[in-house]
Each structure stands twice: as structure tokens, then as C-alpha cells.
Write a protein that holds these residues in place. Sequence first.
Motif, mmCIF file in Angstrom:
data_model
loop_
_atom_site.group_PDB
_atom_site.id
_atom_site.type_symbol
_atom_site.label_atom_id
_atom_site.label_comp_id
_atom_site.label_asym_id
_atom_site.label_seq_id
_atom_site.Cartn_x
_atom_site.Cartn_y
_atom_site.Cartn_z
ATOM 1 N N PHE A 436 0.866 -1.067 0.019
ATOM 2 C CA PHE A 436 -0.004 -0.230 0.057
ATOM 3 C C PHE A 436 0.807 1.375 0.118
ATOM 4 O O PHE A 436 0.851 2.048 -0.857
ATOM 5 C CB PHE A 436 -1.183 0.031 1.143
ATOM 6 C CG PHE A 436 -1.650 1.283 1.212
ATOM 7 C CD1 PHE A 436 -2.799 1.461 0.203
ATOM 8 C CD2 PHE A 436 -1.528 2.067 2.266
ATOM 9 C CE1 PHE A 436 -3.636 2.595 0.363
ATOM 10 C CE2 PHE A 436 -2.292 3.189 2.184
ATOM 11 C CZ PHE A 436 -3.341 3.529 1.453
ATOM 12 N N LYS A 437 1.532 1.605 1.115
ATOM 13 C CA LYS A 437 2.453 2.538 1.043
ATOM 14 C C LYS A 437 3.965 2.184 0.346
ATOM 15 O O LYS A 437 4.298 0.933 0.270
ATOM 16 C CB LYS A 437 2.862 2.952 2.649
ATOM 17 C CG LYS A 437 1.730 3.582 3.319
ATOM 18 C CD LYS A 437 2.324 4.117 4.736
ATOM 19 C CE LYS A 437 1.178 4.528 5.548
ATOM 20 N NZ LYS A 437 1.487 4.893 7.005
ATOM 21 N N THR A 438 4.570 2.914 -0.148
ATOM 22 C CA THR A 438 5.871 2.784 -0.663
ATOM 23 C C THR A 438 7.149 2.650 0.627
ATOM 24 O O THR A 438 6.869 3.143 1.469
ATOM 25 C CB THR A 438 6.408 4.137 -1.570
ATOM 26 O OG1 THR A 438 5.672 4.184 -2.707
ATOM 27 C CG2 THR A 438 7.885 3.730 -2.102
ATOM 28 N N GLU A 439 7.681 1.384 0.335
ATOM 29 C CA GLU A 439 8.822 1.162 1.171
ATOM 30 C C GLU A 439 10.241 1.537 0.787
ATOM 31 O O GLU A 439 10.719 1.283 -0.381
ATOM 32 C CB GLU A 439 8.658 -0.539 1.648
ATOM 33 C CG GLU A 439 7.195 -1.005 2.166
ATOM 34 C CD GLU A 439 7.131 -0.563 3.396
ATOM 35 O OE1 GLU A 439 8.167 -0.201 4.043
ATOM 36 O OE2 GLU A 439 6.249 -0.648 3.983
ATOM 37 N N VAL A 440 10.789 2.250 1.678
ATOM 38 C CA VAL A 440 12.213 2.639 1.444
ATOM 39 C C VAL A 440 13.129 2.011 2.229
ATOM 40 O O VAL A 440 13.081 2.305 3.541
ATOM 41 C CB VAL A 440 12.353 4.352 1.810
ATOM 42 C CG1 VAL A 440 13.806 4.611 1.418
ATOM 43 C CG2 VAL A 440 11.212 5.044 0.680
ATOM 44 N N TYR A 441 13.786 0.827 1.856
ATOM 45 C CA TYR A 441 14.754 0.003 2.623
ATOM 46 C C TYR A 441 15.954 0.389 2.296
ATOM 47 O O TYR A 441 16.700 0.554 1.347
ATOM 48 C CB TYR A 441 14.463 -1.329 2.113
ATOM 49 C CG TYR A 441 13.075 -2.136 2.145
ATOM 50 C CD1 TYR A 441 12.645 -2.071 3.594
ATOM 51 C CD2 TYR A 441 12.375 -2.483 0.994
ATOM 52 C CE1 TYR A 441 11.468 -2.842 3.696
ATOM 53 C CE2 TYR A 441 10.997 -2.900 1.073
ATOM 54 C CZ TYR A 441 10.639 -2.988 2.674
ATOM 55 O OH TYR A 441 9.349 -3.837 2.785
ATOM 56 N N PHE A 442 16.965 0.587 3.562
ATOM 57 C CA PHE A 442 18.204 0.943 3.468
ATOM 58 C C PHE A 442 19.224 -0.212 3.862
ATOM 59 O O PHE A 442 18.651 -1.027 4.502
ATOM 60 C CB PHE A 442 18.542 2.084 4.553
ATOM 61 C CG PHE A 442 18.110 1.893 6.123
ATOM 62 C CD1 PHE A 442 18.988 1.303 7.018
ATOM 63 C CD2 PHE A 442 16.938 2.236 6.412
ATOM 64 C CE1 PHE A 442 18.738 1.005 8.122
ATOM 65 C CE2 PHE A 442 16.595 2.051 7.674
ATOM 66 C CZ PHE A 442 17.511 1.188 8.887
ATOM 67 N N ARG A 443 20.259 -0.167 3.583
ATOM 68 C CA ARG A 443 21.405 -1.341 3.601
ATOM 69 C C ARG A 443 21.668 -1.338 5.123
ATOM 70 O O ARG A 443 21.757 -0.391 5.790
ATOM 71 C CB ARG A 443 22.601 -1.182 2.975
ATOM 72 C CG ARG A 443 23.426 -2.383 2.891
ATOM 73 C CD ARG A 443 24.486 -2.251 1.753
ATOM 74 N NE ARG A 443 25.404 -1.112 1.766
ATOM 75 C CZ ARG A 443 26.046 -0.775 0.965
ATOM 76 N NH1 ARG A 443 26.042 -1.418 0.007
ATOM 77 N NH2 ARG A 443 26.973 0.644 1.192
ATOM 78 N N ARG A 444 21.537 -2.614 5.841
ATOM 79 C CA ARG A 444 21.518 -2.806 7.074
ATOM 80 C C ARG A 444 23.017 -2.409 7.527
ATOM 81 O O ARG A 444 23.872 -2.504 6.959
ATOM 82 C CB ARG A 444 21.313 -4.200 7.686
ATOM 83 C CG ARG A 444 19.834 -4.687 7.391
ATOM 84 C CD ARG A 444 19.725 -6.111 7.745
ATOM 85 N NE ARG A 444 18.172 -6.459 7.625
ATOM 86 C CZ ARG A 444 17.337 -6.443 8.501
ATOM 87 N NH1 ARG A 444 17.620 -5.854 9.816
ATOM 88 N NH2 ARG A 444 16.015 -6.881 8.304
ATOM 89 N N HIS A 445 22.734 -1.974 8.884
ATOM 90 C CA HIS A 445 24.250 -1.550 9.628
ATOM 91 C C HIS A 445 25.178 -0.465 8.847
ATOM 92 O O HIS A 445 26.285 -0.428 8.744
ATOM 93 C CB HIS A 445 25.071 -2.868 9.857
ATOM 94 C CG HIS A 445 24.185 -3.899 10.494
ATOM 95 N ND1 HIS A 445 23.818 -3.850 11.607
ATOM 96 C CD2 HIS A 445 24.117 -4.992 10.022
ATOM 97 C CE1 HIS A 445 23.184 -4.893 11.977
ATOM 98 N NE2 HIS A 445 23.297 -5.690 10.846
ATOM 99 N N ASP A 446 24.322 0.430 7.780
ATOM 100 C CA ASP A 446 25.069 1.305 6.872
ATOM 101 C C ASP A 446 24.515 2.716 7.424
ATOM 102 O O ASP A 446 23.219 2.951 6.912
ATOM 103 C CB ASP A 446 24.867 0.917 5.514
ATOM 104 C CG ASP A 446 25.884 1.892 4.831
ATOM 105 O OD1 ASP A 446 25.972 3.084 5.012
ATOM 106 O OD2 ASP A 446 26.378 1.207 3.690
ATOM 107 N N ALA A 447 25.229 3.598 8.166
ATOM 108 C CA ALA A 447 24.510 4.740 8.626
ATOM 109 C C ALA A 447 24.499 5.743 7.588
ATOM 110 O O ALA A 447 23.225 6.569 7.487
ATOM 111 C CB ALA A 447 25.551 5.443 9.488
ATOM 112 N N LYS A 448 25.072 5.602 6.427
ATOM 113 C CA LYS A 448 24.832 6.410 5.348
ATOM 114 C C LYS A 448 23.778 6.286 4.467
ATOM 115 O O LYS A 448 22.809 7.063 4.360
ATOM 116 C CB LYS A 448 26.157 6.316 4.455
ATOM 117 C CG LYS A 448 26.175 7.288 2.993
ATOM 118 C CD LYS A 448 27.536 6.963 2.247
ATOM 119 C CE LYS A 448 27.243 7.758 0.943
ATOM 120 N NZ LYS A 448 28.464 7.544 0.174
#
Length: 650
Positions: A436-448
Motif C-alpha cells: 500500500f505505502k511505498t517502502e524505502v529499505y536501507f542497507r543494514r548496519h550502514d549509517a549513510k
Amino acid sequence: MKTTLKRGYGRGAPVDGNGNGHGTLPPLATITRYRQPEQPRRSGLALLGRIMLGTLLLALMLGAGIGGGAYLYFHQSVAAVVAHTPDVKKASKQLDIPLADHAAIALVVGYDHRMGKESAGPSRSDTLMLLRADPQTKTISLLSFPRDLLVEQYCPDKTTGEPAPQGHGKINGAYALCGPSGALDTVKELTGLPINYLITVDFHGFKEIVDRVHGVWMDIDRRYYNRNVGTAATNYANINLEPGYQRLDGGDALAFVRYRHTDSDFYRLARQQEFVKALKQQISTSLGITDLPKLVTAITDNVEVGEGGGHALKGSTVLSYALFAYELPNGHFFQTRIDNTGQDAFYDVTATPEAIQQAVTEFQTPDVTAPAQATAVALGRKLKTKTPPPKQVPLYVLNGNGVAGSAANAAYELSQRGYPIMSSNAEANAPTQNYFKTEVYFRRHDAKAKAAATPLANLFAPAEIAPLPPAIAALTPPGTLVTVVVGTTFHGEIAPAPVQTAPKREPAAVRFDKDLAYESVRDRAPGLGFTAMVPTIVEQSSHLSTLDGARKYYIEGHNKALRLTFETGSSEYWGIEETAWSGAPVLAKPSQTHVFKGRTYDFYYVGSKLHMIVLRGTGGATYWVVNSLLDSLSNETMIAIAKGLQPLSR
């Protein structure tokens, strides 16, 4: 009830019986006396516990009763502000349906119903203002329109209901042509914005609402005075306000926000926006629970709210917006004005389409980093940020809504913003197509990667941010920093990028003048109860105002204060407020705090403009440098003036 006494049996019979069952006394038996053990003496703690338990139960009972009553009262109050007049009901049909978790926009129309009398002609909207609340960025934006702005006026076509042009005229005249529907159509056509709510406010109700919150604390920039004696020069509303921080009742507040007779409509817009900000501060810091019923009554008697889609306004909607405004973070309240406008001798205001579009873009995309950027520029510092620029964020986009081409459209839009788009040999679809909503997935254990996810989510709002799950990671090409799975709420376009409003660094427009206000401060310092400050640096064209340039007074009759009012060469006013009252509502939420040479300064921003700097002195004393209504003094100028404040003894 039958007893043996009536039949002569038992101990009630005569005593001369012979043992045949007639009267006799039974033999006396040995009696054993039993005594209840004495109750232990209650200790003080036990007694206190019972009292507290009883009090708690009573409180719960009262709370349940009050809560139930408040619930019913609240829902009745919400029902009272639902669109009920024919004009507002009709206009509500032109509103756009508000979407869950999306930004919502409301058009606020302030009018004076007395103008509708036949002798005065049709009513006109005295105030037109757009309000935008964005749950994703946690921001509230205001966009005000000059009442005399020349625009193409619109009214709904009687057959189709579509906006139909009515000719060129002042924006407030659209209300006179066809009521709220005209104001709504005209603003929608002018801005191109979807509008989800229509709020109409009668100015009589304005005064009543202000009085119900016990007045509104405002900083008055200069002396305002008019007494209408019937001459052409005085033929406008009475007003009598001294400069300085003070509490305004409903009548004075209305006179202040409607005033424009010795300046222009631009200043009136600034006064209106200052009032909205002050009212929010007042309600969030000073309103008690016992004040709410009176406030709600004043609102329900004078305010109507229409919601897009023909739905009745819900109590949950009202509560969610009220809580949202109450918990708004510092520096997340934005005021937008239409710049590059002109005005003729007849008060007609003109603005280019480019100027209007720029204001609309700023209104839609408030930049919450603007205060930090502006301070860094003014102080000549490099702004530290953890958010990487788009060119350093490789992205991969997956389709999660089942609509063909969604991922490709999103990838193209993002590439236009400078994001590198990763490609894969596999089909660009998520494992499921029910997002339903767009998901923005960031690389794990990566602060940047995590820092880069927030601005991306804002572009797809509403969107969720989360670490990259294994199922999506299996589809993501190596080297990808953030993966986006577009959901149903994505309709082919991402949101506009925030407008960078941080000003360019410029030299402070000041002069060193320790004598300009010295005598005024010295003469009024005795009896203040705190150390008076003298400005040694002032805006380069400024002089003390000839009307109450230096004013010693009491705030609320007991907080001593000194106000210095300066007038610039362009006839704008800025001031310095000195007081020992550290609990003023306006001081509650500074945007930033800085220390220069051992002295603490609180910065108060409106967008990228420094509106006020407060020097924190000893013993609770505060010294405020307050910008003009239009925030015309540059940030560098404001900082230089604040740093130049020196104790009178020096």
C-alpha cells in the motif's frame, strides 16, 4: 409471622406446668461467653492506604463520568462545526478527498457577516489563507494572499459545477460574487493545489475565541493609534496599542490583524501570520482543561468546516490534527508570502505568475533544515550533515503495486533528481504486489544508507523506512545503498524537492552607535529590578521611533519591562524588549541555542529568517532583539545587534 409466644409454649408459658409439655422453665445450662478478638490498631500507613484507595475509587468513578460526558460533549461539538449552511455545504462538494498519511491543505476564509447587510453591499472575505499539515515531514505551512491581489475570479458553473471565469478583480471579491464556492475555486485555479478542507470564520467569532483563551500574547512592533472622529483621515477602525510584548483581548487582536491604513496589505498579512503563530503558542502553553468547554463553544458558534468527498468531519480527525499541531517540533512552522509584488495608489496588488508559483512551491516543500543552514551561512560555518547528496546514493526500484510501469516511472523521476539507478537482469517486481505505502529499505548496519532513506521517503510520502529484508535483498544488485518498493500510494510522480531557502552570506548592515539609546535606557533603568542593556550596534539606517521609542511598562501589571522601538530608513520597525519575565509564552520553544563569548543566545526562526534572538541574562532576565514584521533585517544584522548588547553599567 407466627411465634411460640402466642401459643403459650416455651418460656412464655405459665410456670405451674407438670411436665406434660405445658408451661415450665427449662433447666439453666452452663453458658460459655465468646469474645471476638480485638482488631489490631491501624497504623498511620494503613489508614493512609485506605484513604488513598477510597480516593482513587472516587476519582475513577468521577473520571469515568467526566470522561463519558467529555466524550459526548466533544462529539457534539465536532458535529456543530460540520458544514451546515447551504453555501459551505455547496462549496464542500468542490473539495478534494483527503488521503490517509498524506499532507492535507485547508483554505481558511475569514469574513465579517455584518458586511452582508444591504447598506454595506455583499460580504467580502477579509482573510484568505492556506494551511498545510504534513505528517511525513511533521511541518505546518501558511500561505497568505493579499486581499487586494488582482486575479482571475471564478465561480462554479450552474450547470456543470466546474470553475467558470468571472473576469479580473481582487481576490477577496470572489467571495462577494458567489460566497465560499467562489473563494475556493479562485484559490484553486490560482495555485493549482488540491484543497481538502474549507474553514470559514466569522470575525465576531474571532474576538470571542481570543477572549475564551484569555487573550493572546503578542509582540507589537510599533505604536498603533486611531480614533475615528468622522474625518476622512480617521475613517477606519479604532485602535490604541503601545509597542512591546503584551496580552491582547479579542477586540484589540482583531484591530491589529485587520490594520493596514498607514502601511499596506503586505504588513497586514504579516500581522495575521504573527497572530496565528501566537495563538498556537497560547493554546499549547497556557490553556487549561477548564478553559476548553468555553473555547469549543466559541468555535462551534462561529466556525464551519467542510471536508472533501462529502464526508462529515470526524472527531478522530479533529483530535489527530490538534495533537499534530500541539506536538510540532521546533522550527517546523513555516510562513510563506508572495514576493516580488507591486501595489498602486488604489491598494491594488499585482504579482507575476512566477512569483505566485514560487510561493506555492515553498508552501508545498518546507525545508526543515533551513534554520540550521541559515545559521551556518550567517556565522560563516560549514554545515555538518549526515545526509549524503543524491549522486552518492545508488538506488534500486521495485514494483510493489501491480501497476505496469510504476517502477520505471519512479526510477526515471529519481534519476532526474540526480540519483544513480541500479539495474538488474531480473524482472523489477517485488515478491508480492500488495504494497500500500511505498517502502524505502536501507542497507543494514550502514549509517549513510539510513540517513539517505529519509529524504527519499519524503519524495514518496506517505512511505515507510525500514532495514532491507532478506527477501528484497535477494533481488537487489550489489552496490545498492537504498531499495525502493513503490506502493499503491505512488501515482507516477514524486513530490517536488524542498526549495533551498538558506540566504547567501552578506555583511551585517549595521553601525556602531553606543549613544543612540543610552540616555533613554539610563533614564528608565531605575526600578527595573534587573540590569538594563544598551544597544551599541544598530541597523545602519535606524533611529529611535518618535512614537514611544523608549517605553518602560509593566507586563500584566507586575512584570517590569523596557521596550526600545527603532524605525529604519524604509519605515519598518524593529525592537529590543528587556524584561525579568522568563516565562513568556513566546520564549517556550527556541529553534536553536548558541553561546558566544560566554553568553547564551536563543534563536527563533521563521523558515530561514531569524525573527528573534534572545540573550539570557542573570537572575532570569531576558533581552530580545525582534525583527520587523517582514523580517527585513538580515540574519547577520540580527546576530550583530544581539552581540552588541552591553550592560548599562559599562
